[in-house]
Design a protein around this motif. Structure first.
Motif, short mmCIF file in Angstrom:
data_model
loop_
_atom_site.label_atom_id
_atom_site.label_comp_id
_atom_site.label_asym_id
_atom_site.label_seq_id
_atom_site.Cartn_x
_atom_site.Cartn_y
_atom_site.Cartn_z
N GLU A 26 -21.33 4.38 -3.36
CA GLU A 26 -22.19 4.07 -2.22
C GLU A 26 -21.99 5.14 -1.15
OE1 GLU A 26 -23.14 0.75 1.19
OE2 GLU A 26 -22.37 0.05 -0.73
N ILE A 27 -23.08 5.76 -0.76
CA ILE A 27 -23.05 6.84 0.23
C ILE A 27 -23.37 6.27 1.61
CG2 ILE A 27 -24.12 9.02 0.93
CD1 ILE A 27 -22.47 9.13 -1.66
N GLY A 28 -22.54 6.61 2.60
CA GLY A 28 -22.78 6.14 3.97
C GLY A 28 -22.67 4.64 4.06
N ALA A 29 -21.53 4.10 3.69
CA ALA A 29 -21.35 2.65 3.62
C ALA A 29 -21.40 1.96 4.98
CB ALA A 29 -20.02 2.33 2.94
N GLY A 30 -21.27 2.71 6.06
CA GLY A 30 -21.34 2.10 7.38
C GLY A 30 -20.26 1.06 7.56
N PRO A 50 -17.78 8.74 6.23
CA PRO A 50 -16.98 9.73 6.96
C PRO A 50 -16.66 9.37 8.42
CG PRO A 50 -19.21 10.52 6.67
CD PRO A 50 -19.10 9.23 5.90
N GLU A 51 -17.42 8.48 9.01
CA GLU A 51 -17.17 8.10 10.40
C GLU A 51 -16.02 7.08 10.41
OE1 GLU A 51 -17.45 5.57 13.01
OE2 GLU A 51 -16.95 7.32 14.21
N ARG A 52 -14.88 7.47 10.93
CA ARG A 52 -13.64 6.69 10.81
C ARG A 52 -13.74 5.28 11.41
NH1 ARG A 52 -10.11 9.67 8.32
NH2 ARG A 52 -10.21 11.92 8.47
N VAL A 76 -20.05 13.07 1.99
CA VAL A 76 -20.60 13.20 0.64
C VAL A 76 -20.48 14.65 0.17
CG1 VAL A 76 -23.01 13.53 1.35
CG2 VAL A 76 -22.50 12.56 -0.89
N GLU A 77 -20.59 15.58 1.10
CA GLU A 77 -20.49 17.00 0.73
C GLU A 77 -19.07 17.36 0.28
OE1 GLU A 77 -23.80 16.51 3.72
OE2 GLU A 77 -21.71 15.84 3.62
N GLU A 78 -18.06 16.66 0.80
CA GLU A 78 -16.66 16.91 0.45
C GLU A 78 -16.19 16.12 -0.76
OE1 GLU A 78 -14.98 17.41 5.01
OE2 GLU A 78 -15.00 15.45 4.07
N VAL A 103 -27.91 17.11 -0.43
CA VAL A 103 -27.17 15.88 -0.75
C VAL A 103 -27.75 15.23 -2.00
CG1 VAL A 103 -26.71 13.52 0.04
CG2 VAL A 103 -26.30 15.46 1.57
N LEU A 104 -29.07 15.16 -2.10
CA LEU A 104 -29.69 14.53 -3.27
C LEU A 104 -29.40 15.32 -4.56
CD1 LEU A 104 -32.94 13.31 -1.60
CD2 LEU A 104 -31.33 11.86 -2.88
N ARG A 105 -29.38 16.64 -4.48
CA ARG A 105 -29.00 17.44 -5.66
C ARG A 105 -27.55 17.16 -6.05
NH1 ARG A 105 -32.47 21.16 -3.26
NH2 ARG A 105 -30.80 22.19 -2.13
N GLN A 106 -26.69 17.02 -5.06
CA GLN A 106 -25.29 16.70 -5.34
C GLN A 106 -25.17 15.32 -5.96
OE1 GLN A 106 -22.66 17.09 -2.00
NE2 GLN A 106 -20.89 16.42 -3.16
N LEU A 107 -25.89 14.34 -5.44
CA LEU A 107 -25.86 13.00 -6.01
C LEU A 107 -26.35 13.00 -7.45
CD1 LEU A 107 -27.12 10.81 -3.02
CD2 LEU A 107 -24.76 11.36 -3.69
N PHE A 108 -27.38 13.77 -7.71
CA PHE A 108 -27.91 13.90 -9.07
C PHE A 108 -26.80 14.36 -10.02
CE2 PHE A 108 -30.02 16.14 -12.53
CZ PHE A 108 -31.06 15.28 -12.87
N SER A 109 -25.99 15.31 -9.57
CA SER A 109 -24.91 15.84 -10.42
C SER A 109 -23.77 14.85 -10.60
CB SER A 109 -24.38 17.16 -9.84
OG SER A 109 -23.60 16.92 -8.68
#
Length: 193
Positions: A26-30, A50-52, A76-78, A103-109
């Motif tokens: 899950e990306i950006g779980a908030g 990423p937001e602590r 997500v980039e890290e 980001v979407l290309r990275q998620l695809f991979s």
């Protein structure tokens, strides 16, 4: 704001996660609002936030989730998983990442072949709402709301990244007369061929 979600929004979250199985990213779980909606067929959720301050809330929500959830503060980039996921979930996050195409290309991979991307995202409107969105995006909206850009063509970006959109629809979460740029969302399922 997650503590004040409408029943309609909670229903969309449940619908977005229905039928998932296996390992999920899950990306950006908030604050972890999705965690309570994961079905028992999910063996593990890795949640990137990423937001602590938000990640701390996510960890609290993970402790009460019906499935195992691990929260990481990587962006997500890290984030670089050791193995691909069965599914990736994006809920109200692609509007706020700096470069959604990358980001979407990275998620695809990060997905196994046949894996799916489930999304519940702000989308570009048409007509007067599109003008309102463009104005909001160019002025205060991203600064006030975590870099949220309401007039992105998210579904086109998903397809451009290589996903095959198999099921998608638009949902109004506020009445059409409400003059907010985030009144309409896209709910969809896309697959990595």
């Amino acid at each position: 704001m997650s503590g004040h979600e409408t029943d309609a929004m909670r229903q969309l979250r449940s619908e977005n996660l229905a039928g998932l199985h296996g390992r999920v990213l899950e990306i950006g779980a908030g604050t972890g609002t999705n965690f309570a909606h994961y079905p028992a067929t999910v063996s593990e959720v890795v949640a990137v936030e990423p937001e602590r301050r938000l990640a701390a809330h996510s960890r609290d929500a993970a402790a009460h989730a019906p499935v195992p959830v691990t929260v990481t503060t990587d962006s997500v980039e890290e984030f670089h998983p050791a193995e691909p996921f069965d599914a990736i979930v994006c809920s109200l996050v692609l509007c706020s990442v700096e470069n959604p195409d990358d980001v979407l290309r990275q998620l695809f991979s990060m997905l196994r072949p046949g894996g799916e991307l489930r999304y519940l995202e702000h989308i570009a409107g048409t007509g007067a709402r599109a003008r309102l969105q463009r104005f909001a995006d160019a002025t205060v909206w991203p600064r006030m709301l975590g870099n949220c850009h309401t007039h992105r063509d998210t579904e086109a970006a998903i397809a451009t990244a290589g996903f095959r959109v198999e099921n998608a629809r638009r949902e109004w979460v506020l009445p059409t007369w409400v003059p907010l740029p985030v009144a309409e969302l896209a709910l969809g399922r896309a697959v990595r061929p």
